[in-house]
Scaffold this motif. Structure first.
Motif, PDB file in Angstrom:
ATOM      1  N   ILE A  19      -4.340   2.169  33.540  1.00 14.08           N
ATOM      2  CA  ILE A  19      -2.875   2.146  33.619  1.00 14.08           C
ATOM      3  C   ILE A  19      -2.376   0.708  33.702  1.00 14.08           C
ATOM      4  O   ILE A  19      -1.418   0.328  33.020  1.00 14.08           O
ATOM      5  N   ALA A  20      -3.038  -0.121  34.518  1.00 13.66           N
ATOM      6  CA  ALA A  20      -2.621  -1.519  34.655  1.00 13.66           C
ATOM      7  C   ALA A  20      -2.795  -2.274  33.338  1.00 13.66           C
ATOM      8  O   ALA A  20      -1.916  -3.046  32.935  1.00 13.66           O
ATOM      9  N   ILE A  21      -3.905  -2.063  32.654  1.00 12.10           N
ATOM     10  CA  ILE A  21      -4.136  -2.711  31.359  1.00 12.10           C
ATOM     11  C   ILE A  21      -3.103  -2.219  30.351  1.00 12.10           C
ATOM     12  O   ILE A  21      -2.570  -3.001  29.563  1.00 12.10           O
ATOM     13  N   GLY A  22      -2.790  -0.930  30.377  1.00  8.10           N
ATOM     14  CA  GLY A  22      -1.781  -0.379  29.472  1.00  8.10           C
ATOM     15  C   GLY A  22      -0.410  -0.993  29.687  1.00  8.10           C
ATOM     16  O   GLY A  22       0.318  -1.276  28.734  1.00  8.10           O
ATOM     17  N   LYS A  23      -0.058  -1.210  30.950  1.00  8.17           N
ATOM     18  CA  LYS A  23       1.228  -1.851  31.253  1.00  8.17           C
ATOM     19  C   LYS A  23       1.260  -3.272  30.705  1.00  8.17           C
ATOM     20  O   LYS A  23       2.275  -3.712  30.161  1.00  8.17           O
ATOM     21  N   ARG A  24       0.134  -3.974  30.829  1.00  5.51           N
ATOM     22  CA  ARG A  24       0.070  -5.331  30.288  1.00  5.51           C
ATOM     23  C   ARG A  24       0.168  -5.337  28.777  1.00  5.51           C
ATOM     24  O   ARG A  24       0.799  -6.200  28.187  1.00  5.51           O
ATOM     25  N   LEU A  25      -0.483  -4.362  28.140  1.00  7.94           N
ATOM     26  CA  LEU A  25      -0.419  -4.261  26.685  1.00  7.94           C
ATOM     27  C   LEU A  25       1.014  -4.032  26.239  1.00  7.94           C
ATOM     28  O   LEU A  25       1.507  -4.705  25.330  1.00  7.94           O
ATOM     29  N   LYS A  26       1.693  -3.105  26.877  1.00  6.09           N
ATOM     30  CA  LYS A  26       3.078  -2.794  26.502  1.00  6.09           C
ATOM     31  C   LYS A  26       3.988  -3.998  26.737  1.00  6.09           C
ATOM     32  O   LYS A  26       4.811  -4.341  25.891  1.00  6.09           O
ATOM     33  N   GLN A  27       3.822  -4.658  27.880  1.00  4.35           N
ATOM     34  CA  GLN A  27       4.634  -5.834  28.188  1.00  4.35           C
ATOM     35  C   GLN A  27       4.414  -6.929  27.138  1.00  4.35           C
ATOM     36  O   GLN A  27       5.363  -7.545  26.660  1.00  4.35           O
ATOM     37  N   ALA A  28       3.160  -7.147  26.754  1.00  5.57           N
ATOM     38  CA  ALA A  28       2.860  -8.168  25.749  1.00  5.57           C
ATOM     39  C   ALA A  28       3.410  -7.774  24.387  1.00  5.57           C
ATOM     40  O   ALA A  28       3.937  -8.610  23.652  1.00  5.57           O
ATOM     41  N   ARG A  29       3.299  -6.481  24.054  1.00  2.00           N
ATOM     42  CA  ARG A  29       3.818  -6.005  22.754  1.00  2.00           C
ATOM     43  C   ARG A  29       5.321  -6.201  22.677  1.00  2.00           C
ATOM     44  O   ARG A  29       5.855  -6.685  21.681  1.00  2.00           O
ATOM     45  N   LEU A  30       6.021  -5.827  23.743  1.00  2.00           N
ATOM     46  CA  LEU A  30       7.474  -5.976  23.751  1.00  2.00           C
ATOM     47  C   LEU A  30       7.895  -7.445  23.794  1.00  2.00           C
ATOM     48  O   LEU A  30       8.971  -7.801  23.331  1.00  2.00           O
ATOM     49  N   LYS A  68      -0.082   4.068  28.082  1.00  2.00           N
ATOM     50  CA  LYS A  68       0.069   4.991  29.214  1.00  2.00           C
ATOM     51  C   LYS A  68      -1.125   4.922  30.153  1.00  2.00           C
ATOM     52  O   LYS A  68      -1.038   5.361  31.293  1.00  2.00           O
ATOM     53  N   GLY A  69      -2.247   4.423  29.647  1.00  2.00           N
ATOM     54  CA  GLY A  69      -3.460   4.374  30.448  1.00  2.00           C
ATOM     55  C   GLY A  69      -4.278   5.644  30.355  1.00  2.00           C
ATOM     56  O   GLY A  69      -5.246   5.810  31.092  1.00  2.00           O
ATOM     57  N   SER A  70      -3.908   6.547  29.450  1.00  2.00           N
ATOM     58  CA  SER A  70      -4.674   7.788  29.333  1.00  2.00           C
ATOM     59  C   SER A  70      -5.960   7.588  28.540  1.00  2.00           C
ATOM     60  O   SER A  70      -6.877   8.394  28.649  1.00  2.00           O
ATOM     61  N   ASN A  71      -6.055   6.524  27.743  1.00  2.00           N
ATOM     62  CA  ASN A  71      -7.294   6.171  27.041  1.00  2.00           C
ATOM     63  C   ASN A  71      -7.693   4.752  27.412  1.00  2.00           C
ATOM     64  O   ASN A  71      -6.842   3.894  27.649  1.00  2.00           O
ATOM     65  N   THR A  72      -8.987   4.513  27.438  1.00  2.00           N
ATOM     66  CA  THR A  72      -9.532   3.198  27.762  1.00  2.00           C
ATOM     67  C   THR A  72      -9.615   2.347  26.499  1.00  2.00           C
ATOM     68  O   THR A  72     -10.130   2.808  25.480  1.00  2.00           O
TER      69      THR A  72
END
Length: 133
Positions: A19-30, A68-72
């Motif tokens: 979930i934390a990595i997913g949040k970072r991915l989304k933040q970087a994408r945006l 979302k952090g549902s997949n690694t």
């Protein structure tokens, strides 16, 4: 269902890391701005999941699952994402900086320090390692 779905394979800490990595991915994408040349003026907009998915060689639905952090995310996808989004790779993997929730600092405890030290001493005393020195 979202993030409340339990995984049979991941511990709760591993799910929190995803979930934390997913949040970072989304933040970087945006944060990755795309310039659109218009006839009158340039417009700037954030990178879409579809654009990122093309660079990661996956579907936009897979990017949604990463965010979302549902997949690694595998290491290769993290490397590709970091290059495309122009962020350091360790922004995904810096374990001392992973925030889960608002006020919680999350650190990995992959193994006990004493156990690791004990195992490394055993390796140092093994005949194979002495032969290499």
């Amino acid at each position: 269902m979202g993030n409340n779905k339990k995984s049979f394979f991941l511990t709760s800490k591993q799910q929190e890391i995803n979930i934390a990595i997913g949040k970072r991915l989304k933040q970087a994408r945006l944060g990755r701005k795309i310039i659109i040349d218009g006839s009158n003026k340039e417009r700037i907009r954030p990178c879409t999941q579809t654009e990122l998915s093309k660079k990661l060689d996956c579907t936009f639905q897979q990017v949604q699952k990463y965010e979302k952090g549902s997949n690694t995310m595998c290491t290769l996808k993290m490397v590709l994402a970091s290059k495309f989004l122009n962020i350091p790779l360790d922004s995904f993997t810096n374990i001392y900086d992973l925030h889960v929730g608002q006020n919680t600092t999350f650190t990995l405890d992959m193994c006990d320090d004493e156990k690791l030290l004990s195992e490394s001493k055993q390796l140092d005393n093994s005949p194979t390692s002495k032969d290499l020195n």
